[in-house]
Motif scaffolding. Structure first.
Motif, PDB file in Angstrom:
ATOM      1  N   GLY A 100      -9.840  23.701  -2.673  1.00 25.91           N
ATOM      2  CA  GLY A 100      -9.579  22.258  -2.773  1.00 25.91           C
ATOM      3  C   GLY A 100     -10.475  21.719  -3.884  1.00 25.91           C
ATOM      4  N   SER A 101      -9.985  20.766  -4.651  1.00 23.82           N
ATOM      5  CA  SER A 101     -10.796  20.343  -5.803  1.00 23.82           C
ATOM      6  C   SER A 101     -12.047  19.584  -5.380  1.00 23.82           C
ATOM      7  CB  SER A 101      -9.958  19.532  -6.796  1.00 23.82           C
ATOM      8  OG  SER A 101      -9.443  18.376  -6.200  1.00 23.82           O
ATOM      9  N   LYS A 102     -12.030  18.975  -4.199  1.00 25.34           N
ATOM     10  CA  LYS A 102     -13.223  18.259  -3.725  1.00 25.34           C
ATOM     11  C   LYS A 102     -14.446  19.179  -3.680  1.00 25.34           C
ATOM     12  CE  LYS A 102     -14.692  15.397   0.202  1.00 25.34           C
ATOM     13  NZ  LYS A 102     -14.277  14.961   1.565  1.00 25.34           N
ATOM     14  N   ILE A 105     -15.684  19.637  -7.215  1.00 28.92           N
ATOM     15  CA  ILE A 105     -16.264  18.372  -7.687  1.00 28.92           C
ATOM     16  C   ILE A 105     -17.683  18.228  -7.135  1.00 28.92           C
ATOM     17  CG2 ILE A 105     -16.100  15.855  -7.417  1.00 28.92           C
ATOM     18  CD1 ILE A 105     -12.965  16.283  -7.514  1.00 28.92           C
ATOM     19  N   TYR A 126     -13.910   7.706  -6.433  1.00 30.31           N
ATOM     20  CA  TYR A 126     -13.774   8.713  -5.365  1.00 30.31           C
ATOM     21  C   TYR A 126     -15.201   9.130  -4.949  1.00 30.31           C
ATOM     22  CZ  TYR A 126     -12.027  13.240  -3.455  1.00 30.31           C
ATOM     23  OH  TYR A 126     -11.713  14.321  -2.689  1.00 30.31           O
ATOM     24  N   ASN A 172     -11.420   9.617 -13.799  1.00 30.74           N
ATOM     25  CA  ASN A 172     -10.345   9.978 -12.868  1.00 30.74           C
ATOM     26  C   ASN A 172      -9.108   9.118 -13.141  1.00 30.74           C
ATOM     27  OD1 ASN A 172      -9.846   8.803  -9.496  1.00 30.74           O
ATOM     28  ND2 ASN A 172      -8.758  10.492 -10.431  1.00 30.74           N
ATOM     29  N   ASN A 176      -7.722   6.912  -8.330  1.00 32.32           N
ATOM     30  CA  ASN A 176      -7.913   6.566  -6.933  1.00 32.32           C
ATOM     31  C   ASN A 176      -9.249   5.827  -6.879  1.00 32.32           C
ATOM     32  OD1 ASN A 176      -8.238   6.457  -4.181  1.00 32.32           O
ATOM     33  ND2 ASN A 176      -8.609   8.640  -3.908  1.00 32.32           N
ATOM     34  N   ASP A 204     -11.080  14.160 -13.363  1.00 31.48           N
ATOM     35  CA  ASP A 204     -10.451  14.524 -12.096  1.00 31.48           C
ATOM     36  C   ASP A 204      -9.015  14.005 -12.128  1.00 31.48           C
ATOM     37  OD1 ASP A 204     -10.080  15.256  -9.461  1.00 31.48           O
ATOM     38  OD2 ASP A 204     -10.949  13.406  -8.666  1.00 31.48           O
ATOM     39  N   PRO A 206      -5.929  14.763 -10.004  1.00 31.89           N
ATOM     40  CA  PRO A 206      -4.970  15.285  -9.015  1.00 31.89           C
ATOM     41  C   PRO A 206      -3.659  14.504  -8.920  1.00 31.89           C
ATOM     42  CG  PRO A 206      -6.693  14.044  -7.894  1.00 31.89           C
ATOM     43  CD  PRO A 206      -7.096  14.132  -9.340  1.00 31.89           C
ATOM     44  N   TYR A 207      -3.592  13.321  -9.573  1.00 33.10           N
ATOM     45  CA  TYR A 207      -2.388  12.483  -9.418  1.00 33.10           C
ATOM     46  C   TYR A 207      -1.465  12.495 -10.627  1.00 33.10           C
ATOM     47  CZ  TYR A 207      -4.797  10.783  -5.316  1.00 33.10           C
ATOM     48  OH  TYR A 207      -5.440  10.721  -4.107  1.00 33.10           O
ATOM     49  N   SER A 235      -5.351  19.751  -8.613  1.00 30.52           N
ATOM     50  CA  SER A 235      -5.207  20.182  -7.226  1.00 30.52           C
ATOM     51  C   SER A 235      -3.745  20.376  -6.881  1.00 30.52           C
ATOM     52  CB  SER A 235      -5.799  19.099  -6.324  1.00 30.52           C
ATOM     53  OG  SER A 235      -5.568  19.422  -4.977  1.00 30.52           O
ATOM     54  N   SER A 237      -2.951  19.754  -3.836  1.00 28.94           N
ATOM     55  CA  SER A 237      -2.875  18.902  -2.648  1.00 28.94           C
ATOM     56  C   SER A 237      -1.816  17.822  -2.752  1.00 28.94           C
ATOM     57  CB  SER A 237      -4.223  18.218  -2.406  1.00 28.94           C
ATOM     58  OG  SER A 237      -5.148  19.140  -1.899  1.00 28.94           O
ATOM     59  N   LYS A 238      -1.857  17.050  -3.831  1.00 24.41           N
ATOM     60  CA  LYS A 238      -0.994  15.884  -3.928  1.00 24.41           C
ATOM     61  C   LYS A 238       0.364  16.281  -4.514  1.00 24.41           C
ATOM     62  CE  LYS A 238      -4.755  14.036  -2.514  1.00 24.41           C
ATOM     63  NZ  LYS A 238      -5.894  13.576  -3.275  1.00 24.41           N
ATOM     64  N   ARG A 246      -5.955  23.604   1.309  1.00 27.03           N
ATOM     65  CA  ARG A 246      -7.199  23.644   0.529  1.00 27.03           C
ATOM     66  C   ARG A 246      -7.105  24.556  -0.685  1.00 27.03           C
ATOM     67  NH1 ARG A 246      -7.965  19.906   0.520  1.00 27.03           N
ATOM     68  NH2 ARG A 246     -10.122  19.965  -0.148  1.00 27.03           N
TER      69      ARG A 246
HETATM   70  C1  LIG Z   1      -7.173  13.738  -3.162  1.00 25.03           C
HETATM   71  C2  LIG Z   1      -8.170  13.696  -4.248  1.00 25.03           C
HETATM   72  C3  LIG Z   1      -8.796  14.849  -4.718  1.00 25.03           C
HETATM   73  C4  LIG Z   1      -8.604  16.208  -4.220  1.00 25.03           C
HETATM   74  O1  LIG Z   1      -8.368  16.721  -3.231  1.00 25.03           O
HETATM   75  P1  LIG Z   1      -8.412  18.237  -2.767  1.00 25.03           P
HETATM   76  O2  LIG Z   1      -7.506  18.203  -1.604  1.00 25.03           O
HETATM   77  O3  LIG Z   1      -9.831  18.516  -2.412  1.00 25.03           O
HETATM   78  O4  LIG Z   1      -7.934  19.077  -3.890  1.00 25.03           O
HETATM   79  C5  LIG Z   1      -9.665  14.769  -5.779  1.00 25.03           C
HETATM   80  N1  LIG Z   1      -9.915  13.604  -6.355  1.00 25.03           N
HETATM   81  C6  LIG Z   1      -9.332  12.474  -5.959  1.00 25.03           C
HETATM   82  C7  LIG Z   1      -9.640  11.223  -6.683  1.00 25.03           C
HETATM   83  C8  LIG Z   1      -8.466  12.482  -4.878  1.00 25.03           C
HETATM   84  O5  LIG Z   1      -7.923  11.327  -4.470  1.00 25.03           O
END
Ligand SMILES: *Cc1c(COP(=O)(O)O)cnc(C)c1O
Length: 389
Positions: A100-102, A105, A126, A172, A176, A204, A206-207, A235, A237-238, A246
């Motif tokens: 997961g990118s979190k 990060i 974030y 980012n 977000n 960052d 992810p969107y 990521s 994820s989105k 993850r």
């Molecule tokens: C959702 C999100 C992520 C990443 O999520 P992971 O599920 O950990 O890959 C990263 N940065 C921002 C700003 C997000 O909103």
């Protein structure tokens, strides 16, 4: 027992607090519509799940994975970047899969920050950008994202001595929580600013695939010199609705990627391999669901923004992300208005101040709830409005 002082520097993770309050009301029998958390309600596309199940049956994938991930996955990530952004990456040196990118990060701070070092972070932002910095013993310099600047930081407003002292800058886009977007000129400006002050940049992103009205968000790495000074986090994820599995990645500058690999190889043992194969399938397989899901988010966006407008809550229509960043009515602090919505309407939103001081005066709605629940939510808002008139 004596815990480290750095733990006291961390504010309580906002979502945990909101969830606790929601759970409390639900325990009392209240039906709460949760616009709070950015986690896609739509399932992971089925061809990806099929691949995951297949890979899970293969005993090879029951053993420890490598921190660096499967070469096949790193190649699939590089191909995806080439196809989507025209960015060429060396899968051996410029790509690293993450849990997961979190995770990446947060750990990135350990690669750069010594006690007292300075990091430029967006406000609102974030939370992991600042929390990673604090856990590494560093300090943040907040770059305000103002609505009048389209939620982009004003590099000119950062004093030269601050920019010179800082080691790292977080950006980012699509953003977000604000839903703000950046074009290629902004990224060019960011690269110049970073080069002038000897900063490393972490973008960052992810969107980039959650966008509307024909808009295609760019990658920071589309700037030719970006790879000399920075990396991009992305990521699955989105884009592929895989938050629960993850898996994410960092790509770009080989030294930065390698530094993060060094840290990670001492802390984690990689991503379960079945999930890595599912990610390969996601990146290389059919992509039609992206447009389909964006259509769903776009309809939800339009419905919610229209009703917010009718009830006197001012919100911009975002071109990307599944968030609506709305102004609280005059005189309301974000936390008080969020509480009011929760108690009077049974609607949970995220107070903007949870993303930083500049988030004060805003609340965030996430469009990641089912159409039925969204419908119920907007109906409650309309009824609430009528009662107040
Ligand atoms: C959702 C999100 C992520 C990443 O999520 P992971 O599920 O950990 O890959 C990263 N940065 C921002 C700003 C997000 O909103």
């Amino acid at each position: 027992m004596e815990l480290a002082k750095r733990l006291n520097k961390l504010p309580p993770y906002l979502f945990v607090e909101i969830n606790r309050k929601v759970a409390e009301l639900e325990a009392k029998g209240r039906d709460i519509i949760n616009f709070g958390i950015g986690d896609p309600d739509l399932p992971t596309p089925s061809h990806i799940i099929e691949k995951l199940c297949q890979a899970a049956h293969d005993p090879v994938n029951h053993r420890y994975p490598e921190t660096g991930g499967l070469l096949e996955l790193r190649q699939a990530i590089a191909e995806w970047y080439q196809r989507r952004f025209g960015v060429t990456l060396n899968p051996a040196k410029e790509v690293l899969p993450l849990v997961g990118s979190k995770e990446g990060i947060g750990h990135m701070a350990l690669c750069f920050i010594e006690p007292g070092d300075l990091v430029l972070v967006p406000d609102p932002g974030y939370p992991p950008f600042s929390m990673g910095t604090i856990l590494a013993g560093g300090e943040t310099y907040l770059m305000p994202l103002k609505e009048e600047n389209d939620f982009l930081p004003d590099f000119e407003a950062i004093p030269d001595d601050v920019a010179d002292k800082a080691k790292l800058m977080w950006l980012n886009y699509p953003n977000n929580p604000t839903g703000g977007t950046a074009d290629i000129d902004f990224f060019q400006e960011a690269v110049h600013f970073a080069q002038r002050h000897g900063l490393a940049v972490c973008h960052d992103a992810p969107y980039t695939e959650i966008a509307f009205d024909g808009y295609k968000p760019p990658s920071f790495l589309q700037i030719p010199e970006a790879k000399k000074i920075g990396v991009e986090f992305h990521s699955l994820s989105k884009t592929y609705h895989m938050t629960g599995w993850r898996i994410g990645m960092v790509v770009g500058n080989a030294d930065m990627v390698n530094a993060l690999f060094k840290v990670k190889s001492n802390l984690d043992s990689g991503i379960p391999q079945a999930i890595q194969y599912a990610a390969v399938e996601a990146l290389r397989g059919p992509q039609d669901h992206i447009a389909e899901h964006n259509g769903i988010f776009q309809r939800r966006r339009d419905k919610l923004v229209k009703v917010l407008d009718e009830v006197g809550i001012d919100a911009r229509i975002p071109r990307a992300t599944f968030y609506i960043w709305a102004r609280t009515p005059q005189g309301y602090a974000s936390i008080d208005f969020a509480k009011k919505l929760l108690e009077e309407v049974g609607i949970a939103v995220t107070p903007g101040v949870g993303y930083g001081r500049e988030g004060e005066g805003y609340i965030r709605f996430s469009l990641t709830i089912s159409d039925d629940r969204l419908e119920e939510g907007v109906n409650r808002l309309l009824t609430w409005r009528r009662r107040r008139i």
